[in-house]
Design a protein around this motif. Structure first.
Motif, PDB file in Angstrom:
ATOM      1  N   ALA A   1     -20.410 -19.827  44.600  1.00 33.59           N
ATOM      2  CA  ALA A   1     -19.317 -20.466  44.429  1.00 33.59           C
ATOM      3  C   ALA A   1     -19.247 -21.486  45.813  1.00 33.59           C
ATOM      4  O   ALA A   1     -19.953 -20.679  46.943  1.00 33.59           O
ATOM      5  CB  ALA A   1     -18.044 -19.713  44.464  1.00 33.59           C
ATOM      6  N   ILE A   2     -18.765 -22.507  45.771  1.00 26.64           N
ATOM      7  CA  ILE A   2     -18.420 -23.626  47.079  1.00 26.64           C
ATOM      8  C   ILE A   2     -17.651 -22.727  47.972  1.00 26.64           C
ATOM      9  O   ILE A   2     -18.160 -22.624  49.249  1.00 26.64           O
ATOM     10  CB  ILE A   2     -17.884 -24.982  46.573  1.00 26.64           C
ATOM     11  N   ALA A   3     -16.615 -21.842  47.638  1.00 27.76           N
ATOM     12  CA  ALA A   3     -15.951 -21.509  48.634  1.00 27.76           C
ATOM     13  C   ALA A   3     -16.603 -20.168  49.526  1.00 27.76           C
ATOM     14  O   ALA A   3     -16.615 -19.985  50.817  1.00 27.76           O
ATOM     15  CB  ALA A   3     -14.630 -20.753  48.218  1.00 27.76           C
ATOM     16  N   GLU A   4     -17.502 -19.829  48.785  1.00 27.82           N
ATOM     17  CA  GLU A   4     -18.128 -18.741  49.495  1.00 27.82           C
ATOM     18  C   GLU A   4     -19.232 -19.087  50.480  1.00 27.82           C
ATOM     19  O   GLU A   4     -19.481 -18.749  51.391  1.00 27.82           O
ATOM     20  CB  GLU A   4     -19.242 -18.103  48.318  1.00 27.82           C
TER      21      GLU A   4
ATOM     22  N   ILE B   1     -14.628 -29.324  50.107  1.00 28.94           N
ATOM     23  CA  ILE B   1     -13.211 -29.220  49.364  1.00 28.94           C
ATOM     24  C   ILE B   1     -13.271 -30.517  48.218  1.00 28.94           C
ATOM     25  O   ILE B   1     -12.908 -30.306  47.237  1.00 28.94           O
ATOM     26  CB  ILE B   1     -11.950 -29.759  50.245  1.00 28.94           C
ATOM     27  N   GLY B   2     -13.922 -31.777  48.452  1.00 30.96           N
ATOM     28  CA  GLY B   2     -14.100 -32.534  47.362  1.00 30.96           C
ATOM     29  C   GLY B   2     -14.894 -32.134  46.205  1.00 30.96           C
ATOM     30  O   GLY B   2     -14.932 -32.377  44.871  1.00 30.96           O
ATOM     31  N   ASN B   3     -15.917 -31.475  46.739  1.00 28.81           N
ATOM     32  CA  ASN B   3     -16.908 -31.047  45.855  1.00 28.81           C
ATOM     33  C   ASN B   3     -16.350 -29.760  44.814  1.00 28.81           C
ATOM     34  O   ASN B   3     -16.492 -29.454  43.576  1.00 28.81           O
ATOM     35  CB  ASN B   3     -18.402 -30.407  46.187  1.00 28.81           C
ATOM     36  N   GLY B   4     -15.412 -28.843  45.555  1.00 24.58           N
ATOM     37  CA  GLY B   4     -14.689 -27.999  44.670  1.00 24.58           C
ATOM     38  C   GLY B   4     -13.737 -28.512  44.041  1.00 24.58           C
ATOM     39  O   GLY B   4     -13.327 -28.049  42.644  1.00 24.58           O
ATOM     40  N   THR B   5     -13.009 -29.617  44.204  1.00 22.55           N
ATOM     41  CA  THR B   5     -12.172 -30.575  43.197  1.00 22.55           C
ATOM     42  C   THR B   5     -12.834 -30.937  41.997  1.00 22.55           C
ATOM     43  O   THR B   5     -12.441 -30.600  40.925  1.00 22.55           O
ATOM     44  CB  THR B   5     -11.603 -31.554  44.004  1.00 22.55           C
ATOM     45  N   VAL B   6     -13.864 -31.370  42.259  1.00 20.56           N
ATOM     46  CA  VAL B   6     -14.873 -31.879  40.974  1.00 20.56           C
ATOM     47  C   VAL B   6     -15.229 -30.563  40.234  1.00 20.56           C
ATOM     48  O   VAL B   6     -14.919 -30.884  38.686  1.00 20.56           O
ATOM     49  CB  VAL B   6     -16.255 -32.392  41.653  1.00 20.56           C
ATOM     50  N   CYS B   7     -15.466 -29.682  40.917  1.00 23.26           N
ATOM     51  CA  CYS B   7     -16.066 -28.343  39.932  1.00 23.26           C
ATOM     52  C   CYS B   7     -14.914 -27.545  39.328  1.00 23.26           C
ATOM     53  O   CYS B   7     -15.184 -26.896  38.526  1.00 23.26           O
ATOM     54  CB  CYS B   7     -17.237 -27.641  40.383  1.00 23.26           C
ATOM     55  N   GLY B   8     -13.655 -27.662  40.082  1.00 25.04           N
ATOM     56  CA  GLY B   8     -12.685 -26.803  39.636  1.00 25.04           C
ATOM     57  C   GLY B   8     -12.186 -25.640  40.562  1.00 25.04           C
ATOM     58  O   GLY B   8     -11.316 -25.042  40.237  1.00 25.04           O
ATOM     59  N   GLU B   9     -13.062 -25.513  41.766  1.00 24.81           N
ATOM     60  CA  GLU B   9     -12.670 -24.330  42.434  1.00 24.81           C
ATOM     61  C   GLU B   9     -11.433 -24.711  42.924  1.00 24.81           C
ATOM     62  O   GLU B   9     -10.901 -23.930  43.544  1.00 24.81           O
ATOM     63  CB  GLU B   9     -13.849 -23.958  43.509  1.00 24.81           C
TER      64      GLU B   9
ATOM     65  N   CYS C   1     -15.027 -22.562  39.427  1.00 24.62           N
ATOM     66  CA  CYS C   1     -15.884 -23.684  38.998  1.00 24.62           C
ATOM     67  C   CYS C   1     -16.159 -23.654  37.376  1.00 24.62           C
ATOM     68  O   CYS C   1     -16.213 -22.501  37.012  1.00 24.62           O
ATOM     69  CB  CYS C   1     -17.162 -23.560  39.883  1.00 24.62           C
ATOM     70  N   ARG C   2     -16.103 -24.752  36.953  1.00 24.42           N
ATOM     71  CA  ARG C   2     -16.388 -24.962  35.496  1.00 24.42           C
ATOM     72  C   ARG C   2     -17.669 -24.536  35.156  1.00 24.42           C
ATOM     73  O   ARG C   2     -17.860 -23.957  34.062  1.00 24.42           O
ATOM     74  CB  ARG C   2     -16.223 -26.466  35.080  1.00 24.42           C
ATOM     75  N   ARG C   3     -18.724 -24.538  35.874  1.00 28.11           N
ATOM     76  CA  ARG C   3     -20.082 -24.002  35.722  1.00 28.11           C
ATOM     77  C   ARG C   3     -20.024 -22.521  35.367  1.00 28.11           C
ATOM     78  O   ARG C   3     -20.551 -21.833  34.538  1.00 28.11           O
ATOM     79  CB  ARG C   3     -21.089 -24.086  36.667  1.00 28.11           C
TER      80      ARG C   3
END
Length: 210
Positions: free
Chosen positions: A85-88, A143-151, A204-206
């Motif tokens: 996950a991006i947050a991780e 954060i922007g990448n997290g917005t795109v994937c849903g995190e 994330c949607r993935r």
């Protein structure tokens, strides 16, 4: 190529000596003569590369930031390959700024010394601002990448949130340095996780599709 390699080696030898002096004795111990003795070379050779204390400190600060960036890039590359996950990944990257072991403590002391010197030197202050802006930019990108994937579940101001997260992390780093016994690693990581969860509250949607 050999000359370039030798130049880089000498440069690294000197900046490593500056870092060791800062860690053991503080910034006031850093002089050209003491750095030369610590590096095991002549004063003249040190002066061939650096003529002032500020130049040596700037090079040491730049070297520390380069090591930090390399570690973060490695963490991100490995995390992406593992599907983390991006947050991780962001949490792992931010932890590299906190003095939780001897290596990171040494780097933190260099950043602290640089900040002190930059308060009275416009050139160093500009480098410090640029470095900090770069860190915030990378967090804002996460954060922007997290917005795109849903995190990141809700629309947020990525730059504003990045400022809060980086400032919070720097605060944790300072508390860890000042009171290591009162700031156990588990508490530091829990505090950082809590701060990140305020922004990364989704999945994330993935991951949802897997």
């Amino acid at each position: 190529m050999p000359r370039v390699a030798n130049h880089d080696a000498r440069h690294g030898q000197i900046t490593d000596a500056v870092q060791r002096l800062i860690v053991r004795h503080g910034l006031t111990a850093v002089t050209v003569a003491r750095t030369a003795a610590e590096a095991g070379m002549s004063v003249g050779l040190v002066q061939h590369y650096f003529t002032t204390k500020d130049e040596m400190l700037l090079a040491t600060f730049t070297r520390v930031n380069g090591r930090f960036t390399a570690r973060v890039d490695e963490l991100v590359n490995r995390g992406e390959a593992d599907g983390r996950a991006i947050a991780e990944m962001l949490r792992q990257a931010l932890v590299e700024l906190i003095p939780l072991d001897d290596d990171r403590r040494a780097e933190f002391l260099v950043r602290l010394a640089f900040a002190d010197q930059a308060a009275h030197n416009a050139r160093l202050a500009a480098v410090q601002r640029e470095t900090l802006a770069g860190i915030r930019s990378r967090v804002a990108q996460a954060i922007g990448n997290g917005t795109v994937c849903g995190e990141v579940a809700e629309p947020v101001d990525a730059a504003a949130q990045a400022l809060r997260i980086v400032a919070f992390t720097e605060g944790l780093a300072l508390h860890t340095h000042i009171d290591p016994d009162g700031t156990p690693t588990s508490a530091i990581l829990a505090a950082l996780d809590d701060q990140l969860s305020r922004v990364f509250s989704g999945t994330c949607r993935r991951a949802q599709l897997s």
